[in-house]
Design a protein around this motif. Structure first.
Motif, mmCIF file in Angstrom:
data_model
loop_
_atom_site.group_PDB
_atom_site.id
_atom_site.type_symbol
_atom_site.label_atom_id
_atom_site.label_comp_id
_atom_site.label_asym_id
_atom_site.label_seq_id
_atom_site.Cartn_x
_atom_site.Cartn_y
_atom_site.Cartn_z
ATOM 1 N N SER A 59 -3.472 3.362 -8.771
ATOM 2 C CA SER A 59 -4.720 2.734 -9.195
ATOM 3 C C SER A 59 -5.389 2.067 -7.999
ATOM 4 C CB SER A 59 -4.445 1.688 -10.279
ATOM 5 O OG SER A 59 -5.598 0.927 -10.524
ATOM 6 N N TRP A 60 -6.679 2.358 -7.833
ATOM 7 C CA TRP A 60 -7.450 1.695 -6.785
ATOM 8 C C TRP A 60 -7.531 0.194 -7.038
ATOM 9 C CZ3 TRP A 60 -8.334 4.118 -2.449
ATOM 10 C CH2 TRP A 60 -8.399 5.499 -2.448
ATOM 11 N N LEU A 61 -7.542 -0.194 -8.302
ATOM 12 C CA LEU A 61 -7.609 -1.610 -8.642
ATOM 13 C C LEU A 61 -6.355 -2.353 -8.178
ATOM 14 C CD1 LEU A 61 -9.417 -3.719 -9.914
ATOM 15 C CD2 LEU A 61 -8.431 -3.155 -12.133
ATOM 16 N N ASP A 62 -5.204 -1.668 -8.213
ATOM 17 C CA ASP A 62 -3.971 -2.281 -7.705
ATOM 18 C C ASP A 62 -4.115 -2.611 -6.223
ATOM 19 O OD1 ASP A 62 -2.923 -1.933 -10.212
ATOM 20 O OD2 ASP A 62 -1.532 -0.335 -9.652
ATOM 21 N N LEU A 63 -4.709 -1.696 -5.461
ATOM 22 C CA LEU A 63 -4.912 -1.943 -4.033
ATOM 23 C C LEU A 63 -5.802 -3.168 -3.820
ATOM 24 C CD1 LEU A 63 -5.440 1.704 -2.727
ATOM 25 C CD2 LEU A 63 -3.357 0.334 -2.631
ATOM 26 N N LEU A 64 -6.818 -3.300 -4.648
ATOM 27 C CA LEU A 64 -7.700 -4.465 -4.566
ATOM 28 C C LEU A 64 -6.928 -5.748 -4.874
ATOM 29 C CD1 LEU A 64 -10.481 -5.807 -4.280
ATOM 30 C CD2 LEU A 64 -10.843 -5.314 -6.718
ATOM 31 N N MET A 65 -6.070 -5.713 -5.889
ATOM 32 C CA MET A 65 -5.279 -6.896 -6.246
ATOM 33 C C MET A 65 -4.337 -7.281 -5.105
ATOM 34 S SD MET A 65 -6.147 -8.097 -9.154
ATOM 35 C CE MET A 65 -7.831 -7.647 -8.874
ATOM 36 N N TYR A 66 -3.766 -6.284 -4.422
ATOM 37 C CA TYR A 66 -2.895 -6.570 -3.274
ATOM 38 C C TYR A 66 -3.686 -7.275 -2.176
ATOM 39 C CZ TYR A 66 0.167 -3.022 -5.409
ATOM 40 O OH TYR A 66 0.939 -2.291 -6.256
ATOM 41 N N VAL A 67 -4.874 -6.772 -1.888
ATOM 42 C CA VAL A 67 -5.707 -7.380 -0.849
ATOM 43 C C VAL A 67 -6.081 -8.807 -1.238
ATOM 44 C CG1 VAL A 67 -7.947 -7.267 0.311
ATOM 45 C CG2 VAL A 67 -6.584 -5.185 0.038
ATOM 46 N N LEU A 68 -6.464 -9.023 -2.491
ATOM 47 C CA LEU A 68 -6.822 -10.371 -2.938
ATOM 48 C C LEU A 68 -5.630 -11.316 -2.843
ATOM 49 C CD1 LEU A 68 -9.125 -9.576 -5.999
ATOM 50 C CD2 LEU A 68 -9.809 -10.338 -3.711
ATOM 51 N N GLY A 69 -4.440 -10.840 -3.165
ATOM 52 C CA GLY A 69 -3.228 -11.661 -3.038
ATOM 53 C C GLY A 69 -2.964 -12.045 -1.593
ATOM 54 N N PHE B 144 0.829 -1.204 0.000
ATOM 55 C CA PHE B 144 0.000 0.000 0.000
ATOM 56 C C PHE B 144 0.866 1.259 0.000
ATOM 57 C CE2 PHE B 144 -4.633 -0.786 1.281
ATOM 58 C CZ PHE B 144 -4.698 -1.956 0.546
ATOM 59 N N LEU B 145 1.961 1.245 0.768
ATOM 60 C CA LEU B 145 2.853 2.404 0.815
ATOM 61 C C LEU B 145 3.440 2.690 -0.564
ATOM 62 C CD1 LEU B 145 4.383 4.588 2.393
ATOM 63 C CD2 LEU B 145 6.153 2.871 2.824
ATOM 64 N N ILE B 146 3.911 1.657 -1.238
ATOM 65 C CA ILE B 146 4.474 1.846 -2.575
ATOM 66 C C ILE B 146 3.418 2.381 -3.534
ATOM 67 C CG2 ILE B 146 5.420 0.635 -4.592
ATOM 68 C CD1 ILE B 146 6.988 -1.124 -2.596
ATOM 69 N N GLU B 147 2.200 1.844 -3.440
ATOM 70 C CA GLU B 147 1.126 2.326 -4.317
ATOM 71 C C GLU B 147 0.774 3.774 -4.000
ATOM 72 O OE1 GLU B 147 -1.371 1.925 -7.534
ATOM 73 O OE2 GLU B 147 0.043 0.430 -6.805
ATOM 74 N N LEU B 148 0.721 4.124 -2.724
ATOM 75 C CA LEU B 148 0.403 5.502 -2.347
ATOM 76 C C LEU B 148 1.511 6.474 -2.739
ATOM 77 C CD1 LEU B 148 -1.327 4.868 1.087
ATOM 78 C CD2 LEU B 148 -2.409 5.496 -1.081
ATOM 79 N N LEU B 149 2.756 6.003 -2.755
ATOM 80 C CA LEU B 149 3.868 6.850 -3.212
ATOM 81 C C LEU B 149 3.723 7.202 -4.691
ATOM 82 C CD1 LEU B 149 6.939 5.311 -1.364
ATOM 83 C CD2 LEU B 149 5.920 7.571 -1.005
ATOM 84 N N GLN B 150 2.971 6.400 -5.423
ATOM 85 C CA GLN B 150 2.744 6.701 -6.834
ATOM 86 C C GLN B 150 1.895 7.954 -7.004
ATOM 87 O OE1 GLN B 150 1.300 3.149 -8.781
ATOM 88 N NE2 GLN B 150 3.040 1.966 -8.062
ATOM 89 N N LEU B 151 1.146 8.311 -5.971
ATOM 90 C CA LEU B 151 0.358 9.544 -6.042
ATOM 91 C C LEU B 151 1.258 10.777 -6.167
ATOM 92 C CD1 LEU B 151 -2.428 8.897 -3.385
ATOM 93 C CD2 LEU B 151 -2.745 9.216 -5.844
ATOM 94 N N VAL B 152 2.453 10.708 -5.587
ATOM 95 C CA VAL B 152 3.383 11.849 -5.656
ATOM 96 C C VAL B 152 4.397 11.687 -6.781
ATOM 97 C CG1 VAL B 152 3.153 12.427 -3.219
ATOM 98 C CG2 VAL B 152 4.956 10.869 -3.940
#
Length: 129
Positions: A101-111, A70-78
């Motif tokens: 991408s919100w979908l990436d966060l969903l894929m992380y949770v599913l994994g 999640f941290l890596i994905e949120l860093l993509q915002l900046v």
């Protein structure tokens, strides 16, 4: 504490997933597999690496893996790679990604849910020979 034989399974899982992720990154430039399945698999890869290299509990490993993802994905915002020197930008983009991408966060949770299921339902078979 993680049993020695189980640690080997994490290492094997990491190596196999690293090969799959490398193939996806090398040969697929677009599509569902590149965009979504790669994100699904990368949290499992990260979990295997974390568990192979540490003596943390499954619960802690799952939480830490999800937090790092999640941290890596949120860093993509900046757009973190824009602050990296030009000669390292390709590697930074590969590691940190290029867009949120919100979908990436969903894929992380599913994994993570899949790993949790495997750890809870298969672990007794592995640890009790």
């Amino acid at each position: 504490m993680i049993l020695r034989s189980k640690r080997l399974l994490y290492i094997i899982g990491f190596v196999i997933l690293l090969g799959i992720e490398t193939a996806i990154a090398t040969y697929l430039k677009t599509g569902f597999i590149r965009a979504n399945l790669g994100d699904f698999l990368v949290v499992i890869l990260l979990y295997c690496l974390l568990m192979a290299c540490s003596n943390i509990s499954v619960k802690t490993g799952l939480f830490m893996t999800l937090a790092i993802s999640f941290l890596i994905e949120l860093l993509q915002l900046v757009n973190l790679p824009q602050y990296i020197p030009e000669e390292y930008k390709n590697v930074a983009t590969l590691v940190f990604g290029s867009h949120f991408s919100w979908l990436d966060l969903l894929m992380y949770v599913l994994g993570i849910v899949l790993v949790w299921g495997i750890e809870n339902f298969k672990a007794p078979l592995i640890t009790n020979p």
